[in-house]
Scaffold this motif. Structure first.
Motif, PDB file in Angstrom:
ATOM      1  N   LYS A  33       0.842  -1.209   0.000  1.00 27.52           N
ATOM      2  CA  LYS A  33       0.000   0.000   0.000  1.00 27.52           C
ATOM      3  C   LYS A  33       0.875   1.256   0.000  1.00 27.52           C
ATOM      4  CE  LYS A  33      -0.492  -0.095   5.028  1.00 27.52           C
ATOM      5  NZ  LYS A  33      -1.205  -0.779   6.114  1.00 27.52           N
ATOM      6  N   VAL A  74      -6.239  -6.811   2.549  1.00 25.18           N
ATOM      7  CA  VAL A  74      -6.169  -6.875   4.011  1.00 25.18           C
ATOM      8  C   VAL A  74      -6.861  -5.703   4.704  1.00 25.18           C
ATOM      9  CG1 VAL A  74      -3.973  -8.152   3.886  1.00 25.18           C
ATOM     10  CG2 VAL A  74      -3.928  -5.661   4.172  1.00 25.18           C
ATOM     11  N   MET A 130       3.353  -8.201  11.850  1.00 25.99           N
ATOM     12  CA  MET A 130       3.683  -7.116  10.933  1.00 25.99           C
ATOM     13  C   MET A 130       5.151  -6.741  11.197  1.00 25.99           C
ATOM     14  SD  MET A 130      -0.027  -5.206  11.114  1.00 25.99           S
ATOM     15  CE  MET A 130       0.583  -3.683  11.769  1.00 25.99           C
ATOM     16  N   SER A 131       5.590  -5.589  10.676  1.00 29.25           N
ATOM     17  CA  SER A 131       7.003  -5.216  10.815  1.00 29.25           C
ATOM     18  C   SER A 131       7.474  -5.259  12.262  1.00 29.25           C
ATOM     19  CB  SER A 131       7.226  -3.808  10.256  1.00 29.25           C
ATOM     20  OG  SER A 131       7.000  -3.796   8.869  1.00 29.25           O
ATOM     21  N   ARG A 151       2.380 -10.242   7.472  1.00 34.09           N
ATOM     22  CA  ARG A 151       2.063  -9.110   6.579  1.00 34.09           C
ATOM     23  C   ARG A 151       3.017  -7.964   6.893  1.00 34.09           C
ATOM     24  NH1 ARG A 151      -2.365 -10.226   9.567  1.00 34.09           N
ATOM     25  NH2 ARG A 151      -2.091  -8.136  10.426  1.00 34.09           N
ATOM     26  N   GLY A 191       5.092  -4.535   5.834  1.00 30.97           N
ATOM     27  CA  GLY A 191       5.167  -3.372   4.953  1.00 30.97           C
ATOM     28  C   GLY A 191       6.432  -2.564   5.170  1.00 30.97           C
ATOM     29  N   THR A 192       6.415  -1.697   6.176  1.00 28.06           N
ATOM     30  CA  THR A 192       7.509  -0.723   6.378  1.00 28.06           C
ATOM     31  C   THR A 192       8.892  -1.344   6.505  1.00 28.06           C
ATOM     32  OG1 THR A 192       6.625  -0.652   8.637  1.00 28.06           O
ATOM     33  CG2 THR A 192       6.356   1.298   7.319  1.00 28.06           C
ATOM     34  N   ARG A 211       5.657   5.087   4.793  1.00 29.81           N
ATOM     35  CA  ARG A 211       4.668   5.564   3.830  1.00 29.81           C
ATOM     36  C   ARG A 211       3.955   6.734   4.481  1.00 29.81           C
ATOM     37  NH1 ARG A 211       3.159   0.234   5.774  1.00 29.81           N
ATOM     38  NH2 ARG A 211       1.853   0.640   7.554  1.00 29.81           N
TER      39      ARG A 211
END
Ligand code: PLP
Length: 255
Positions: A50, A96, A226-227, A242, A244-245, A251
């Motif tokens: 995202k 998600v 997550m991260s 999941r 991301g960062t 972001r």
């Protein structure tokens, strides 16, 4: 890929940055699995893309990533449609994010797995969308879904999802549709917990997953981590992370 020049310095350094981050995350997963006595093969990495570009998705695929996740329909539908077909084929796309029922038709047209099913009304909308052939022109298609569980305990700590007490009924409802395949559970750890609190929350999720599998044996996926908390999720038995960062960098703030 229009506007992407593989030879340019920017593209090379961005790819390098992602490659290093990916290696670091894979090392964390390896260490987390070793500490938990699990095999890294039991854990699938989904990179949450995202707010990041098509070019980044291209880098990820070249670096061996097989799964990506998005959380907003408008952004996701545009990005997935614009992907090079070869890249699209190499990917499993997870949705998600919180989903409005009026986006059901759109999401089933590009998602391979929908992780955020959290209410009966959404189940009905998804079933209807698939029944009417909104999904890739295949009227028989079954969509893999996960139920998103709220791990908050009262207060305002929850981050979306259905309260655990309502989970069995929602699972039954999904199982009774002919277009949705119940594959497991997803959750986001409540905000503001310390390590012990997050461990306890993931433990509750693992118990719910075990309970669910006694009546729905194919619901084996546990999407958590997550991260910031992937090691704790692995220790609790997560099968899907999941992230991301930690891979793509920061972001813009959401909402
Ligand atoms: C954004 C997002 C993630 C990734 O979070 P990071 O902290 O960036 O790793 C995971 N799950 C969901 C549901 C998200 O919306």
């Amino acid at each position: 890929m229009v506007g992407w020049c593989p030879g340019s310095l920017d593209a090379v350094s961005r790819r390098e940055e992602i490659a290093q981050n990916l290696t670091a995350v894979r090392e964390r997963i390896g260490a987390g699995c070793a500490a938990a006595g699990r095999s890294p093969e039991e854990v699938r990495l989904i990179v949450i893309t995202k707010f990041h570009t098509l070019e980044d998705i291209g880098h990820l695929v070249e670096l061996g990533v097989t799964d990506i996740g998005e959380n907003r329909d408008q952004e996701a539908s545009a990005k997935i449609a614009a992907l090079d077909p070869t890249i699209r084929q190499a990917l499993t796309v997870h949705f998600v994010g919180q989903l409005q029922t009026n986006k059901a038709r759109s999401v089933v047209s590009y998602a391979d797995c929908l992780q955020s099913v959290d209410r009966p009304k959404l189940v009905r909308a998804l079933q209807k969308a698939l029944e009417s052939g909104a999904s890739q022109e295949d009227p028989q298609r079954q969509l893999d879904v996960l139920l998103q569980v709220d791990l908050g305990e009262g207060e305002d700590a929850g981050r979306g999802g259905i309260p655990p007490a309502q989970l069995p009924d929602l699972a039954t409802q999904v199982a009774e549709t002919d277009h949705l395949r119940l594959r497991g559970l997803m959750a986001v750890a409540p905000l503001g917990l310390d390590e012990a609190g997050t461990t306890a929350a993931f433990g509750r999720l693992a118990d719910l997953s075990a309970d669910l599998q006694t009546t729905h044996p194919a619901a084996t996926i546990l999407s958590a981590g997550m991260s910031g908390d992937l090691e704790l999720a692995i220790a609790a038995g997560a099968t899907h992370l999941r992230v991301g960062t930690a891979i793509l960098g920061s972001r813009p703030d959401q909402r």
